[in-house]
Scaffold this active site. Structure first.
Site, PDB file in Angstrom:
ATOM      1  N   ASN A   9      41.884  48.962  41.041  1.00 12.83           N
ATOM      2  CA  ASN A   9      43.006  48.068  40.716  1.00 12.83           C
ATOM      3  C   ASN A   9      44.084  48.917  40.046  1.00 12.83           C
ATOM      4  O   ASN A   9      43.967  49.254  38.873  1.00 12.83           O
ATOM      5  CB  ASN A   9      42.503  46.952  39.776  1.00 12.83           C
ATOM      6  CG  ASN A   9      43.631  46.047  39.315  1.00 12.83           C
ATOM      7  OD1 ASN A   9      44.740  46.083  39.849  1.00 12.83           O
ATOM      8  ND2 ASN A   9      43.354  45.213  38.321  1.00 12.83           N
ATOM      9  N   LYS A  11      46.979  48.109  39.259  1.00 11.70           N
ATOM     10  CA  LYS A  11      47.888  47.319  38.393  1.00 11.70           C
ATOM     11  C   LYS A  11      49.339  47.716  38.683  1.00 11.70           C
ATOM     12  O   LYS A  11      49.671  47.988  39.836  1.00 11.70           O
ATOM     13  CB  LYS A  11      47.511  47.489  36.921  1.00 11.70           C
ATOM     14  CG  LYS A  11      46.024  47.233  36.669  1.00 11.70           C
ATOM     15  CD  LYS A  11      45.661  47.093  35.224  1.00 11.70           C
ATOM     16  CE  LYS A  11      44.169  46.841  35.107  1.00 11.70           C
ATOM     17  NZ  LYS A  11      43.724  46.547  33.754  1.00 11.70           N
ATOM     18  N   HIS A  94      42.868  37.545  37.492  1.00 16.63           N
ATOM     19  CA  HIS A  94      42.697  38.671  36.562  1.00 16.63           C
ATOM     20  C   HIS A  94      43.136  38.214  35.173  1.00 16.63           C
ATOM     21  O   HIS A  94      44.090  37.457  35.038  1.00 16.63           O
ATOM     22  CB  HIS A  94      43.529  39.872  37.033  1.00 16.63           C
ATOM     23  CG  HIS A  94      43.184  41.112  36.278  1.00 16.63           C
ATOM     24  ND1 HIS A  94      43.669  41.350  35.016  1.00 16.63           N
ATOM     25  CD2 HIS A  94      42.379  42.160  36.580  1.00 16.63           C
ATOM     26  CE1 HIS A  94      43.176  42.501  34.573  1.00 16.63           C
ATOM     27  NE2 HIS A  94      42.387  43.010  35.508  1.00 16.63           N
ATOM     28  N   GLU A  96      44.796  39.608  32.971  1.00 15.20           N
ATOM     29  CA  GLU A  96      46.210  39.893  32.660  1.00 15.20           C
ATOM     30  C   GLU A  96      47.107  38.794  33.247  1.00 15.20           C
ATOM     31  O   GLU A  96      48.120  38.436  32.662  1.00 15.20           O
ATOM     32  CB  GLU A  96      46.590  41.293  33.183  1.00 15.20           C
ATOM     33  CG  GLU A  96      46.012  42.371  32.271  1.00 15.20           C
ATOM     34  CD  GLU A  96      45.688  43.688  32.958  1.00 15.20           C
ATOM     35  OE1 GLU A  96      46.169  43.933  34.072  1.00 15.20           O
ATOM     36  OE2 GLU A  96      44.913  44.468  32.355  1.00 15.20           O
ATOM     37  N   GLU A 166      34.645  40.504  34.074  1.00 13.18           N
ATOM     38  CA  GLU A 166      35.440  41.457  33.308  1.00 13.18           C
ATOM     39  C   GLU A 166      35.637  40.940  31.882  1.00 13.18           C
ATOM     40  O   GLU A 166      36.558  40.148  31.624  1.00 13.18           O
ATOM     41  CB  GLU A 166      36.820  41.627  33.952  1.00 13.18           C
ATOM     42  CG  GLU A 166      36.781  42.198  35.345  1.00 13.18           C
ATOM     43  CD  GLU A 166      38.077  42.946  35.647  1.00 13.18           C
ATOM     44  OE1 GLU A 166      38.000  44.157  35.877  1.00 13.18           O
ATOM     45  OE2 GLU A 166      39.151  42.332  35.625  1.00 13.18           O
ATOM     46  N   GLY A 172      40.818  48.030  29.524  1.00 16.45           N
ATOM     47  CA  GLY A 172      41.839  48.960  29.053  1.00 16.45           C
ATOM     48  C   GLY A 172      41.653  49.375  27.603  1.00 16.45           C
ATOM     49  O   GLY A 172      42.538  49.959  26.993  1.00 16.45           O
ATOM     50  N   SER A 212      36.921  49.075  31.496  1.00 16.37           N
ATOM     51  CA  SER A 212      36.737  50.462  31.053  1.00 16.37           C
ATOM     52  C   SER A 212      35.622  51.210  31.793  1.00 16.37           C
ATOM     53  O   SER A 212      34.921  52.040  31.205  1.00 16.37           O
ATOM     54  CB  SER A 212      36.529  50.531  29.535  1.00 16.37           C
ATOM     55  OG  SER A 212      37.708  50.106  28.872  1.00 16.37           O
TER      56      SER A 212
END
Ligand code: PGA
Length: 250
Positions: A9, A11, A94, A96, A166, A172, A212
């Site tokens: 991904n 991003k 996701h 985010e 996730e 991250g 991560s």
């Protein structure tokens, strides 16, 4: 036996140059690995990436899609365009998107439906915040997100979905879930899938871990019985080591 799926991904990162570089470093691995490999670059890079990896086992996916097929939705991308680009997979939900762009379970569910209707496999991301884990609500949160995403769909459609667990606190941050934490959440997700879909479907569906994942922890995470692959963010941009993450999947 479920095939392992490694998803990169990117991003809002990457470049035309990275496409070429990634294809070069992944080429030697493709002969050895049995993993399925999917790269999800930003939309603008999709046609170029498709062309570069044509004829290889690297698939290209979307990072997001709108639930409507066309209209006045400035800045959004339609499933019809993804379809026209030959995209077969798309990430949805996701964290985010949920947190930074206010996406709700209802909106995410509509995206899943539009993807399925257009022959694109959704990769549904679910996961808890640190607060939710510390207050021991993580299982409930994950089960609820899973149910809102997949309940009531036809079993054949549910089976076309991939679930990515996730934990938000691991994305991250450099903090990875331990292999035990990942495996036990995946076990719970699979148990839920047995009742949401069917025991046969649950056995076949891929459940990925994300948060991560890197070259140091990929092997132990990917060797867990319930972990069928990884959704890799930051480490998927590192051309020197991303191939080793793929190789860790076997
Ligand atoms: P990360 O991101 O690997 O950089 O933690 C994973 C993801 O957000 O999918």
């Amino acid at each position: 036996m479920r095939a392992k799926l490694i998803v990169a991904n990117w991003k809002m990162n990457g470049s035309f140059a990275l496409i070429e570089a990634m294809q070069k470093v992944l080429s030697p691995i493709l002969k050895k690995t049995t993993c399925e490999i999917l790269v999800c670059p930003p939309y603008v890079l999709i046609p170029s990436m498709k062309k570069t990896v044509e004829g290889t086992r690297i698939a290209v996916g979307g990072q997001n899609v709108h639930s409507e097929t066309a209209g006045a939705f400035t800045g959004e991308t339609s499933v019809l365009l993804l379809q026209e680009c030959g995209i077969k997979w798309c990430i949805v939900g996701h964290s985010e998107r949920r947190i930074l762009f206010g996406e709700t379970d209802t909106f995410i569910r509509r995206k899943i439906e539009v993807l399925l209707k257009h022959g694109i496999r959704p990769i549904l991301c679910i996961g808890e915040t640190l607060d939710q884990r510390e207050s021991d609500n993580h299982e409930e949160v994950v089960v609820t997100q899973l149910g809102k995403g997949l309940s009531g769909l036809a079993v054949e459609d549910q089976m076309r979905c991939v679930v990515a667990y996730e934990p938000i606190w691991a994305i991250g941050t450099g903090k990875t879930a331990t292999e035990e934490q990942a495996n036990s959440m995946h076990q719970l997700i699979r148990k839920e899938l047995e009742s949401l879909a069917s025991p046969e479907a649950a056995e076949k569906m891929q459940i990925l871990y994300g948060g991560s994942v890197n070259v140091e922890n990929a092997e132990i995470l990917l060797s867990q019985s319930e972990v069928d692959g990884a959704l890799v963010g930051g480490a998927s941009l590192k051309i020197e080591t991303f191939p080793q993450i793929v190789a860790a999947g076997g």
